[in-house]
Design a protein around this motif. Structure first.
Motif, PDB file in Angstrom:
ATOM      1  N   GLN A 290      60.603  21.456  23.193  1.00 15.89           N
ATOM      2  CA  GLN A 290      60.244  21.102  21.338  1.00 15.89           C
ATOM      3  C   GLN A 290      60.085  22.656  20.921  1.00 15.89           C
ATOM      4  N   ARG A 291      59.932  23.850  22.069  1.00 18.46           N
ATOM      5  CA  ARG A 291      60.233  24.909  21.092  1.00 18.46           C
ATOM      6  C   ARG A 291      61.609  25.311  20.332  1.00 18.46           C
TER       7      ARG A 291
ATOM      8  N   ARG B 240      57.791  17.638  27.681  1.00 20.02           N
ATOM      9  CA  ARG B 240      57.510  18.119  26.367  1.00 20.02           C
ATOM     10  C   ARG B 240      57.871  19.011  25.137  1.00 20.02           C
ATOM     11  N   GLN B 241      56.241  19.683  25.143  1.00 20.77           N
ATOM     12  CA  GLN B 241      56.011  20.374  24.480  1.00 20.77           C
ATOM     13  C   GLN B 241      57.253  21.948  24.446  1.00 20.77           C
ATOM     14  N   ARG B 242      57.694  21.888  25.818  1.00 20.36           N
ATOM     15  CA  ARG B 242      58.425  23.234  26.456  1.00 20.36           C
ATOM     16  C   ARG B 242      59.750  22.809  25.328  1.00 20.36           C
TER      17      ARG B 242
ATOM     18  N   GLU C 150      53.921  15.966  29.054  1.00 16.82           N
ATOM     19  CA  GLU C 150      53.053  17.057  27.983  1.00 16.82           C
ATOM     20  C   GLU C 150      54.062  18.135  28.247  1.00 16.82           C
TER      21      GLU C 150
ATOM     22  N   ASP D 200      48.379  24.267  23.327  1.00 19.09           N
ATOM     23  CA  ASP D 200      50.037  24.910  23.529  1.00 19.09           C
ATOM     24  C   ASP D 200      49.580  24.549  25.308  1.00 19.09           C
TER      25      ASP D 200
ATOM     26  N   TYR E  72      47.228  16.853  24.246  1.00 19.40           N
ATOM     27  CA  TYR E  72      48.221  16.591  23.510  1.00 19.40           C
ATOM     28  C   TYR E  72      47.855  17.887  22.365  1.00 19.40           C
TER      29      TYR E  72
ATOM     30  N   ARG F 134      53.181  26.251  26.490  1.00 14.00           N
ATOM     31  CA  ARG F 134      53.691  26.473  26.795  1.00 14.00           C
ATOM     32  C   ARG F 134      53.564  27.941  27.404  1.00 14.00           C
TER      33      ARG F 134
END
Length: 242
Positions: A240-241, A236-238, A233, A182, A179, A184
């Motif tokens: 929340q871009r 999830r990160q993508r 994960e 980055d 976590y 993405r």
């Protein structure tokens, strides 16, 4: 010739359009009747056979069997063709499987790849012929949908991914908490073999090693479980871009 017996595996094979030949039916409960209706919609012939015949072809059948030539990737894919077709896409995820030999793990990883939108699975050894039914069953039919490319040299393939703008992540217990990274953009995640982890040369090819923080007393997570968590994960990160 392989014989699919799992209900999900048969369904997804039919939906993918790869099913050829006949659906063999010895007895049809409610679930089997749903699959028969699906097969008829796809213009697949239904052959009624004796239970003893299915016992001979696929002892673990549940009254219904679908013969297939190869329950594998939905089309013939090469890494070169995949990279050439990316254009200017930014968020792309490739899973690199380094000697995943357990067919149950392989199938479970493919299922997670389907669920989390992995664009390509890259492996040195895609087909484990004698375990094709296990893979199809464990993946719940995802093997019919996930794009898989084989390569004779994973080191060179990872180099090609780097040249195409991919950041290479290796799943390793000694890595940085996942976590904190980055994930993405164009990303390739290398998953090592059961009990051996990522091979030395592939490990040296990684830009970053990532780990799943845990509080358990057992040494590590099963590779297929770890794959699902890491894919989540990334997703999830993508999502929340900003």
């Amino acid at each position: 010739m392989w014989y699919l017996t799992g209900f999900h595996a048969i369904e997804e094979q039919i939906k993918s359009g790869k099913a050829v030949g006949s659906l063999l039916v010895a007895k049809a409960g409610p679930r089997a009747r749903e699959i028969i209706a699906l097969a008829m919609e796809h213009k697949i012939r239904i052959d009624r056979v004796g239970t003893h015949e299915l016992d001979h072809l696929a002892p673990d059948h549940r009254g219904i069997v679908l013969p297939v030539e190869d329950p594998g990737s939905p089309e013939d894919i090469t890494l070169e063709g995949f990279l050439a077709g990316l254009g200017d896409r930014t968020d792309v995820l490739v899973a690199v499987l380094d000697e995943i030999t357990d067919p149950h793990n392989y199938g479970a990883i493919l299922r997670s790849c389907d669920q989390f939108g992995v664009d390509l699975v890259l492996t040195r050894n895609r087909r484990i012929a004698k375990h094709a039914e296990v893979i199809a069953h464990t993946s719940a039919g995802a093997v019919s949908w996930v794009s898989v490319a084989e390569t004779a040299n994973l080191i060179r393939a990872v180099g090609d991914l780097k040249a195409a703008g991919f950041w290479i992540y290796g799943a390793d217990m000694a890595g940085e908490p996942v976590y904190t990274q980055d994930l993405r953009g164009r990303a390739a995640l290398i998953l090592g073999g059961e009990g051996t982890g990522i091979s030395r040369l592939l490990r040296e090819s990684c830009d970053v090693l990532v780990a799943i923080p845990s509080q358990g007393r057992v040494d590590s997570l099963n590779v297929s479980v770890a794959a699902g968590i890491l894919f989540y994960e990334i997703t999830r990160q993508r999502s929340q871009r900003s």
